[in-house]
Design a protein around this motif. Structure first.
Motif, PDB file in Angstrom:
ATOM      1  N   LEU A 360       0.810  -1.223   0.000  1.00  0.00           N
ATOM      2  CA  LEU A 360       0.000   0.000   0.000  1.00  0.00           C
ATOM      3  C   LEU A 360       0.840   1.269   0.000  1.00  0.00           C
ATOM      4  CD1 LEU A 360      -2.751  -1.015   2.589  1.00  0.00           C
ATOM      5  CD2 LEU A 360      -3.000  -0.865   0.106  1.00  0.00           C
ATOM      6  N   SER A 361       2.099   1.156   0.393  1.00  0.00           N
ATOM      7  CA  SER A 361       2.934   2.358   0.535  1.00  0.00           C
ATOM      8  C   SER A 361       3.216   3.036  -0.795  1.00  0.00           C
ATOM      9  CB  SER A 361       4.260   1.992   1.217  1.00  0.00           C
ATOM     10  OG  SER A 361       5.028   1.128   0.389  1.00  0.00           O
ATOM     11  N   PHE A 362       3.042   2.340  -1.904  1.00  0.00           N
ATOM     12  CA  PHE A 362       3.297   2.944  -3.211  1.00  0.00           C
ATOM     13  C   PHE A 362       2.146   3.831  -3.669  1.00  0.00           C
ATOM     14  CE2 PHE A 362       6.058  -0.728  -3.078  1.00  0.00           C
ATOM     15  CZ  PHE A 362       7.227  -0.284  -3.690  1.00  0.00           C
ATOM     16  N   ASP A 363       1.050   3.871  -2.894  1.00  0.00           N
ATOM     17  CA  ASP A 363      -0.128   4.620  -3.316  1.00  0.00           C
ATOM     18  C   ASP A 363      -0.082   6.085  -2.911  1.00  0.00           C
ATOM     19  OD1 ASP A 363      -1.032   2.238  -4.275  1.00  0.00           O
ATOM     20  OD2 ASP A 363      -2.348   1.803  -2.573  1.00  0.00           O
ATOM     21  N   ALA A 364       0.920   6.503  -2.157  1.00  0.00           N
ATOM     22  CA  ALA A 364       0.975   7.896  -1.698  1.00  0.00           C
ATOM     23  C   ALA A 364       2.406   8.410  -1.754  1.00  0.00           C
ATOM     24  CB  ALA A 364       0.414   8.021  -0.280  1.00  0.00           C
ATOM     25  N   GLN A 365       2.551   9.743  -1.827  1.00  0.00           N
ATOM     26  CA  GLN A 365       3.868  10.361  -1.896  1.00  0.00           C
ATOM     27  C   GLN A 365       4.432  10.693  -0.524  1.00  0.00           C
ATOM     28  OE1 GLN A 365       5.745  10.958  -4.688  1.00  0.00           O
ATOM     29  NE2 GLN A 365       4.191   9.803  -5.832  1.00  0.00           N
ATOM     30  N   PHE A 366       3.552  10.908   0.434  1.00  0.00           N
ATOM     31  CA  PHE A 366       4.000  11.313   1.760  1.00  0.00           C
ATOM     32  C   PHE A 366       3.253  10.490   2.815  1.00  0.00           C
ATOM     33  CE2 PHE A 366       4.308  15.022  -1.012  1.00  0.00           C
ATOM     34  CZ  PHE A 366       5.666  15.295  -0.918  1.00  0.00           C
ATOM     35  N   LEU A 367       3.922  10.267   3.942  1.00  0.00           N
ATOM     36  CA  LEU A 367       3.312   9.494   5.013  1.00  0.00           C
ATOM     37  C   LEU A 367       2.098  10.194   5.606  1.00  0.00           C
ATOM     38  CD1 LEU A 367       6.558   8.250   6.744  1.00  0.00           C
ATOM     39  CD2 LEU A 367       4.828   6.797   5.697  1.00  0.00           C
ATOM     40  N   GLU A 368       2.120  11.535   5.560  1.00  0.00           N
ATOM     41  CA  GLU A 368       0.974  12.282   6.093  1.00  0.00           C
ATOM     42  C   GLU A 368      -0.301  11.981   5.332  1.00  0.00           C
ATOM     43  OE1 GLU A 368       4.639  14.138   7.473  1.00  0.00           O
ATOM     44  OE2 GLU A 368       3.913  13.443   5.529  1.00  0.00           O
ATOM     45  N   ASP A 369      -0.176  11.534   4.074  1.00  0.00           N
ATOM     46  CA  ASP A 369      -1.374  11.204   3.299  1.00  0.00           C
ATOM     47  C   ASP A 369      -2.116  10.015   3.884  1.00  0.00           C
ATOM     48  OD1 ASP A 369      -0.642  13.242   1.633  1.00  0.00           O
ATOM     49  OD2 ASP A 369       0.334  11.956   0.160  1.00  0.00           O
ATOM     50  N   PHE A 370      -1.386   9.092   4.475  1.00  0.00           N
ATOM     51  CA  PHE A 370      -2.042   7.929   5.086  1.00  0.00           C
ATOM     52  C   PHE A 370      -2.687   8.294   6.417  1.00  0.00           C
ATOM     53  CE2 PHE A 370       1.182   5.892   2.374  1.00  0.00           C
ATOM     54  CZ  PHE A 370       0.366   5.032   1.663  1.00  0.00           C
ATOM     55  N   VAL A 371      -2.138   9.286   7.088  1.00  0.00           N
ATOM     56  CA  VAL A 371      -2.702   9.685   8.376  1.00  0.00           C
ATOM     57  C   VAL A 371      -4.029  10.401   8.185  1.00  0.00           C
ATOM     58  CG1 VAL A 371      -2.292  11.021  10.473  1.00  0.00           C
ATOM     59  CG2 VAL A 371      -0.402   9.843   9.350  1.00  0.00           C
ATOM     60  N   ALA A 372      -4.135  11.162   7.077  1.00  0.00           N
ATOM     61  CA  ALA A 372      -5.359  11.910   6.814  1.00  0.00           C
ATOM     62  C   ALA A 372      -6.523  10.943   6.588  1.00  0.00           C
ATOM     63  CB  ALA A 372      -5.179  12.815   5.603  1.00  0.00           C
ATOM     64  N   ALA A 373      -7.635  11.225   7.206  1.00  0.00           N
ATOM     65  CA  ALA A 373      -8.800  10.329   7.109  1.00  0.00           C
ATOM     66  C   ALA A 373      -9.398  10.332   5.720  1.00  0.00           C
ATOM     67  CB  ALA A 373      -9.851  10.741   8.132  1.00  0.00           C
ATOM     68  N   GLU A 374      -9.258  11.461   4.994  1.00  0.00           N
ATOM     69  CA  GLU A 374      -9.874  11.539   3.683  1.00  0.00           C
ATOM     70  C   GLU A 374      -9.031  10.910   2.591  1.00  0.00           C
ATOM     71  OE1 GLU A 374      -8.914  13.967   5.523  1.00  0.00           O
ATOM     72  OE2 GLU A 374      -7.562  15.342   4.483  1.00  0.00           O
ATOM     73  N   LEU A 726      17.801  15.282   9.583  1.00  0.00           N
ATOM     74  CA  LEU A 726      16.412  15.426  10.010  1.00  0.00           C
ATOM     75  C   LEU A 726      15.502  15.721   8.832  1.00  0.00           C
ATOM     76  CD1 LEU A 726      16.970  17.435  13.303  1.00  0.00           C
ATOM     77  CD2 LEU A 726      16.077  15.118  13.108  1.00  0.00           C
ATOM     78  N   HIS A 727      15.971  16.503   7.883  1.00  0.00           N
ATOM     79  CA  HIS A 727      15.175  16.764   6.684  1.00  0.00           C
ATOM     80  C   HIS A 727      14.925  15.467   5.915  1.00  0.00           C
ATOM     81  CE1 HIS A 727      13.639  18.841   3.160  1.00  0.00           C
ATOM     82  NE2 HIS A 727      14.501  18.140   2.412  1.00  0.00           N
ATOM     83  N   TYR A 728      15.936  14.614   5.853  1.00  0.00           N
ATOM     84  CA  TYR A 728      15.765  13.321   5.174  1.00  0.00           C
ATOM     85  C   TYR A 728      14.714  12.479   5.882  1.00  0.00           C
ATOM     86  CZ  TYR A 728      16.740   8.442   4.035  1.00  0.00           C
ATOM     87  OH  TYR A 728      16.608   7.121   3.687  1.00  0.00           O
ATOM     88  N   LEU A 729      14.771  12.408   7.206  1.00  0.00           N
ATOM     89  CA  LEU A 729      13.822  11.589   7.952  1.00  0.00           C
ATOM     90  C   LEU A 729      12.398  12.124   7.839  1.00  0.00           C
ATOM     91  CD1 LEU A 729      15.896  10.945  11.214  1.00  0.00           C
ATOM     92  CD2 LEU A 729      15.622   9.427   9.249  1.00  0.00           C
ATOM     93  N   GLU A 730      12.260  13.435   7.788  1.00  0.00           N
ATOM     94  CA  GLU A 730      10.928  14.036   7.749  1.00  0.00           C
ATOM     95  C   GLU A 730      10.288  13.969   6.367  1.00  0.00           C
ATOM     96  OE1 GLU A 730      11.639  17.334  11.316  1.00  0.00           O
ATOM     97  OE2 GLU A 730      11.933  17.878   9.213  1.00  0.00           O
ATOM     98  N   THR A 731      11.082  13.847   5.342  1.00  0.00           N
ATOM     99  CA  THR A 731      10.548  13.844   3.974  1.00  0.00           C
ATOM    100  C   THR A 731      10.712  12.493   3.292  1.00  0.00           C
ATOM    101  OG1 THR A 731      12.664  14.664   3.112  1.00  0.00           O
ATOM    102  CG2 THR A 731      10.991  16.304   3.714  1.00  0.00           C
ATOM    103  N   LEU A 732      10.967  11.455   4.047  1.00  0.00           N
ATOM    104  CA  LEU A 732      11.179  10.134   3.479  1.00  0.00           C
ATOM    105  C   LEU A 732       9.883   9.627   2.846  1.00  0.00           C
ATOM    106  CD1 LEU A 732      13.347   7.925   3.249  1.00  0.00           C
ATOM    107  CD2 LEU A 732      12.493   6.964   5.383  1.00  0.00           C
ATOM    108  N   ARG A 733       9.999   9.113   1.623  1.00  0.00           N
ATOM    109  CA  ARG A 733       8.839   8.589   0.912  1.00  0.00           C
ATOM    110  C   ARG A 733       8.330   7.320   1.602  1.00  0.00           C
ATOM    111  NH1 ARG A 733       8.313  10.714  -4.298  1.00  0.00           N
ATOM    112  NH2 ARG A 733       8.960  12.897  -4.149  1.00  0.00           N
ATOM    113  N   PRO A 734       7.026   7.096   1.568  1.00  0.00           N
ATOM    114  CA  PRO A 734       6.474   5.917   2.266  1.00  0.00           C
ATOM    115  C   PRO A 734       7.085   4.602   1.804  1.00  0.00           C
ATOM    116  CG  PRO A 734       4.718   7.431   1.671  1.00  0.00           C
ATOM    117  CD  PRO A 734       5.952   7.961   1.033  1.00  0.00           C
ATOM    118  N   HIS A 735       7.206   4.403   0.492  1.00  0.00           N
ATOM    119  CA  HIS A 735       7.724   3.123   0.030  1.00  0.00           C
ATOM    120  C   HIS A 735       9.191   2.964   0.381  1.00  0.00           C
ATOM    121  CE1 HIS A 735      10.111   4.446  -3.515  1.00  0.00           C
ATOM    122  NE2 HIS A 735       9.252   5.444  -3.541  1.00  0.00           N
ATOM    123  N   GLN A 736       9.958   4.075   0.434  1.00  0.00           N
ATOM    124  CA  GLN A 736      11.359   3.985   0.837  1.00  0.00           C
ATOM    125  C   GLN A 736      11.476   3.583   2.315  1.00  0.00           C
ATOM    126  OE1 GLN A 736      12.824   7.877  -0.171  1.00  0.00           O
ATOM    127  NE2 GLN A 736      13.282   7.311  -2.295  1.00  0.00           N
TER     128      GLN A 736
END
Length: 952
Positions: A360-374, A726-736
């Motif tokens: 499922l991680s390939f379906d979004a660009q950012f981890l925050e997208d999975f947290v969002a309910a919508e 820290l920038h790398y950790l905060e912007t890491l792609r979900p599939h990565q």
């Protein structure tokens, strides 16, 4: 009137039934005429005999070998017994006739072969027929019918010249009752009968003496008859003991009062019931079901000769240690061979969920997208998107960052193949995060996203507060490039935090020192005015008169353009030596004949895998000009030159080359002889590379100031590098993130399991090594993302989860057997090897579950020296447990009676072989069992099988 009408109606119905029966008989007669039946066979009973005879003749003609080739069904765990079937019609009923035969007759059959069929063990036969109706019960409930059926089969076998015994199941199926017959030549007939007492067994039949008298009653009219004393009875017995389950209620109830009075609270808590795997390495994450539910011990007394009931009473009171043979086998949980989802809980089940999250991680660009309910992508995970409450998140973060890291009591020996998996070490911060994520919110993608975001926030807090990063060492000389990139980043961040904290302390210390110096400068100035001036003297080691030819040497070097020394170097001899790490053996400075000092230098800056890749790309783009591959190498060289100048104030460029790059200093060996002052200075020159005009090394040397390491600018800027991490950790792609989590979770799970203590089980150790190799080869595609097809990628990893589950189950079994039989290492390993051989066909690589309906019943012989260790599996019963056992069958083992007892009584007689068509397989040469009784039962159940040979 009403009664007369009812009677007339009843008569009409009976007449219609009779007409229908006559029509059916006519139809059957017509069918028989169409089939050209033999009209000499008048009745259906005769036709049944004829059909059974034809089938038996065919089986006799084929023989066991051909029957197996034609598809005979194999029975038993060892598949030595085979079975063929045939359906027969008798009147309006259908029957099934089965022929059981052995294909392997290796030696003589034994009484207690665990692979024997029930009828073989009960009646001592090798091959036999069973005929039963095709009905729900499978038994003949009518006595006349069973007798007629058995007679028909006996006639058919007699016509064939066969000595096969035939059996018919009778009465209620729960009774397991049989009647049987066997033709033995032309004179003797052997009859069989078996039945079961399912209610309370009479006390007399619970003891060996009573059973012995029961057997004698089948031979003589009265056991007190004088002829009974002359009968020599052969006796064999098998007792089966089962280890008792742990009964915590009994233990607490019987001793609770005593515990309260004599023990403190801590001691009472120590008496609480514990799980079998409390001290196993995986219990930090889950509690596994014990795969070994218990053990069954079989004690066997081989054939003995008895002539009286008193000997039976003595044998009943004998110890189980007097048995001639002990056999032990484990009662293995059915979950070992059950692959149903949800049946097994362990690392493998959670890794399977993590692979679903990766998909499922390939379906979004950012981890925050999975947290969002919508987020629509979260709909794919259906109901498995629940996130634990904040209290659970806080607990996980507390365990990761704030709890003291306790040293594990398990053997922390890394498998030699572990580093081949590009994950993170087991005790590292990222590995622990991955293990927590496996059990967080059922390891769904949304829960992982929430936990990662909170994890990065906690890491940033450590950075901003200059707090050490837990579970990460800051005293590393290099980054572990064999680990995953997230672990490398956290490694480097831990170093940056330490250096940032150290630099902040230095700034504070310097400011305090400046304040102290400013406050004391006035006092120092007044003291200098009252002190007589004196000439500054250089250190004796820097004086030119240390060597008589030093002045001449210096002059000669000054004349040569290669040894031209800048004015700053001419005055360096008056400077103080700083940053020296010690004298370089057998090396002197060319200019002053002073000992050369090696300086303290800065360590090369730490670099992660992606930083190395950027450096290589820069080299490819800019080229390797004059030995440089970038600004980093220039900074390192300048730092080394500055430190060398500070440690050697009178050094020249050639001295640095001799120390830093000896290959670029060409020495004339014929003229240079060490230790002779007359040959100073050494005759040599720089290499062509260093002698070229415009050499950048000399340029950097001329520009480098003499500064020790303590005064130099750090090669690694901890603040800049820390913010980049820290920038790398905060912007890491979900599939990565999920790709690295999958690799690390597999490695950490395997490392956790590898800490299990299971003795010297070679098969288990080999399987663990093979698991690591399989993980390393399969996860390469995940680490490098070499597959463009996501379904192919996840499919391979799901298959890996199945392999992991098989190894995990075997490891649980090995650990359980080892801890229960720790004092019998040979026996425990032999039992495990038996199950390993049994389980091996199950360990396929297919994603589908293999149907595995076989039952493990391999029994391992117990040696005399191992009996004490096995007896410890049967602890003496508690008071409550003993009170529950009202009745006893004798032959107790540590106070435990057998769960079942099997006895064989037999009487043999020497009879002329001419009277018999065959010799019974268990009788001795020239002898035959004329009476045999097999008894199997407990205090609440008794099954008796009797066979008697008679003269017809």
């Amino acid at each position: 009137m009403a009664s007369s009408s009812k009677s007339k109606r009843r008569l009409l119905i009976e007449e219609e039934d009779e007409e229908e029966e006559e029509e059916e008989d006519e139809d059957e007669t017509a069918e028989e005429i169409e089939r050209f039946d033999d009209f000499t066979i008048a009745s259906s009973w005769e036709r049944f005999i004829s059909d059974a005879e034809a089938v038996c003749r065919q089986w006799l003609a084929d023989g066991p070998k051909n029957l197996v080739e034609k598809g005979a069904e194999r029975l038993g765990s060892q598949e030595k017994l085979c079975r063929v079937k045939c359906e027969l019609k008798y009147g309006k009923k259908m029957y099934c006739m089965e022929y059981h035969f052995e294909i392997s007759t290796m030696g003589k059959s034994t009484y207690w072969d665990h692979d024997l069929h029930n009828l073989q063990l009960s009646f001592g036969v090798a091959e036999f027929l069973v005929i039963a109706p095709l009905s729900a019960s499978g038994v003949v409930l009518d006595d006349p019918e069973s007798t007629k059926l058995l007679s028909a089969v006996a006639i058919a076998l007699s016509n064939c010249g066969s000595n096969w015994p035939a059996f018919v199941p009778v009465h209620d199926p729960s009774r397991k009752a049989y009647i049987g017959i066997q033709n033995m030549g032309t004179i003797f007939t052997r009859r069989f009968e078996a039945d079961r007492i399912g209610s309370q067994v009479p006390i007399r039949l619970m003891h060996l003496e009573g059973l012995y008298e029961l057997f004698l009653s089948k031979i003589v009219l009265d056991s007190s008859d004088f002829t009974a004393s002359y009968i020599k009875v052969h006796f064999a017995m098998k007792l089966t003991y089962r280890t008792p389950p742990y009964d915590y209620d009994d233990e607490v109830d019987s001793s609770e009062q005593e515990v309260r009075e004599s023990e403190g609270e801590t001691d009472r808590l120590a008496r609480m019931k514990t799980q079998w795997d409390d001290d196993c390495p995986w219990t930090e994450w889950y509690s596994a079901e014990d795969p070994v539910k218990g053990f069954e011990l079989i004690a066997i007394w081989s054939s003995k000769m008895f002539e009286g009931s008193l000997e039976m009473a003595e044998l009943e009171n004998a110890s189980s240690f007097d048995a001639e043979k002990w056999l032990l086998y484990p009662i293995v949980s059915p979950t070992m061979v059950d692959d149903s989802i949800g049946k097994f809980v362990g690392f493998a089940s959670q890794l399977h969920l993590l692979v679903s999250a990766l998909e499922l991680s390939f379906d979004a660009q950012f981890l925050e997208d999975f947290v969002a309910a919508e987020n629509p992508a979260s709909d794919n995970s259906k109901s498995a998107t629940a996130v634990p409450p904040p209290t659970v998140i806080d607990r996980v973060l507390k365990e990761l960052f704030h709890d003291e890291i306790q040293s594990s009591s398990h053997v922390d020996v890394e498998n030699r193949y572990s580093r081949a998996i590009k994950g993170a070490p087991l005790e590292s911060l990222f590995a622990q995060f991955c293990l927590h994520a496996l059990w967080f919110g059922n390891c769904n993608i949304r829960a992982i996203a929430v936990l990662w975001i909170e994890f990065v926030r906690e890491v940033r807090w450590c950075w901003e507060e200059s707090e050490p990063l837990p579970r990460m060492s800051s005293n590393v000389s290099s980054i572990d490039l064999s680990a995953c990139l997230v672990h490398q980043k956290l490694q480097m961040l831990a170093v940056c935090i330490e250096r940032k904290k150290s630099r902040n302390h230095d700034i504070i210390d310097n400011s305090e020192n400046k304040y102290q110096k400013a406050s004391s400068s006035k006092t120092d100035l007044e003291a200098d005015l009252h002190t007589e001036p004196r000439d500054d003297k250089i250190d004796s080691s820097l004086r030119s008169d240390v060597h008589p030819n030093l002045e001449e040497t210096t002059t000669d070097l000054s004349k040569d353009a290669k040894y031209a020394v800048p004015s700053s170097d001419r005055q360096s001899k008056h400077r103080e030596r700083r940053g020296s790490a010690g004298v370089v053996p057998s090396m002197m400075l060319l200019r002053s004949f002073q000992e050369m000092h090696a300086p303290y230098t800065q360590d090369p800056p730490l670099m992660t895998e992606d930083m190395h890749e950027e450096r290589l790309h820069a080299v490819e783009a800019l080229g390797d000009e004059a030995g440089f591959s970038g600004q980093l190498e220039r900074d390192i060289l300048s730092s080394d030159m500055s430190a060398f100048k500070a440690a050697n104030p009178d050094a020249v460029f050639e001295d640095f080359i001799r120390w830093h790059s000896p290959g670029d200093w060409e020495t004339d060996e014929t003229e240079y002889k060490s230790g002779k002052n007359s040959d100073w200075p050494p005759r040599g020159k720089l290499s062509q590379r260093m002698s070229e005009y415009g050499n950048k090394w000399r340029k950097i040397w001329n520009e480098a100031p003499p500064l020790p390491v303590s005064e130099q600018k750090p090669l690694l800027d901890p603040v800049r590098e820390g913010e980049k991490i820290l920038h790398y950790l905060e912007t890491l792609r979900p599939h990565q993130l999920l790709e690295q989590m999958v690799c690390t979770a597999f490695r950490a799970s395997a490392d956790t399991l590898s800490q299990t203590t299971y003795g010297d089980f070679k098969q288990m150790r080999t399987k663990m090594d093979q698991l690591y190799l399989t993980l390393a080869s399969t996860l390469k595609s995940v680490q490098g993302n070499q597959l463009s097809d996501v379904s192919e990628l996840t499919g391979d990893v799901r298959q890996l989860c199945l392999v992991f589950e098989h190894i995990e189950k075997l490891l649980f079994l090995a650990a359980s057997i080892h801890r229960k039989l720790v004092d019998a290492p040979r026996l425990s390993e032999a039992i495990f090897n038996d199950y390993f051989t049994f389980y091996l066909p199950k360990m396929g690589t297919s994603l589908t579950s293999i149907c595995y309906d076989k039952e493990f019943n391999s029994r391992q012989p117990v040696r005399m020296g191992e009996r004490d260790a096995v007896a410890h599996l049967f602890p003496p019963p508690t008071a409550n447990q003993s009170w529950r056992k009202v009745l006893s069958m004798g032959n107790l083992l540590n106070g435990h009676e057998p769960i079942s007892r099997e006895i064989i009584f037999s009487v043999n007689d020497r009879v002329s072989d001419a009277h018999y068509g065959s010799i019974n397989p268990v009788a001795t040469a020239g002898e035959i069992e004329i009476h045999r009784m097999y008894i199997h039962g407990t205090s609440n159940d008794l099954w008796v099988a009797l066979s008697v040979t008679s003269w017809d």
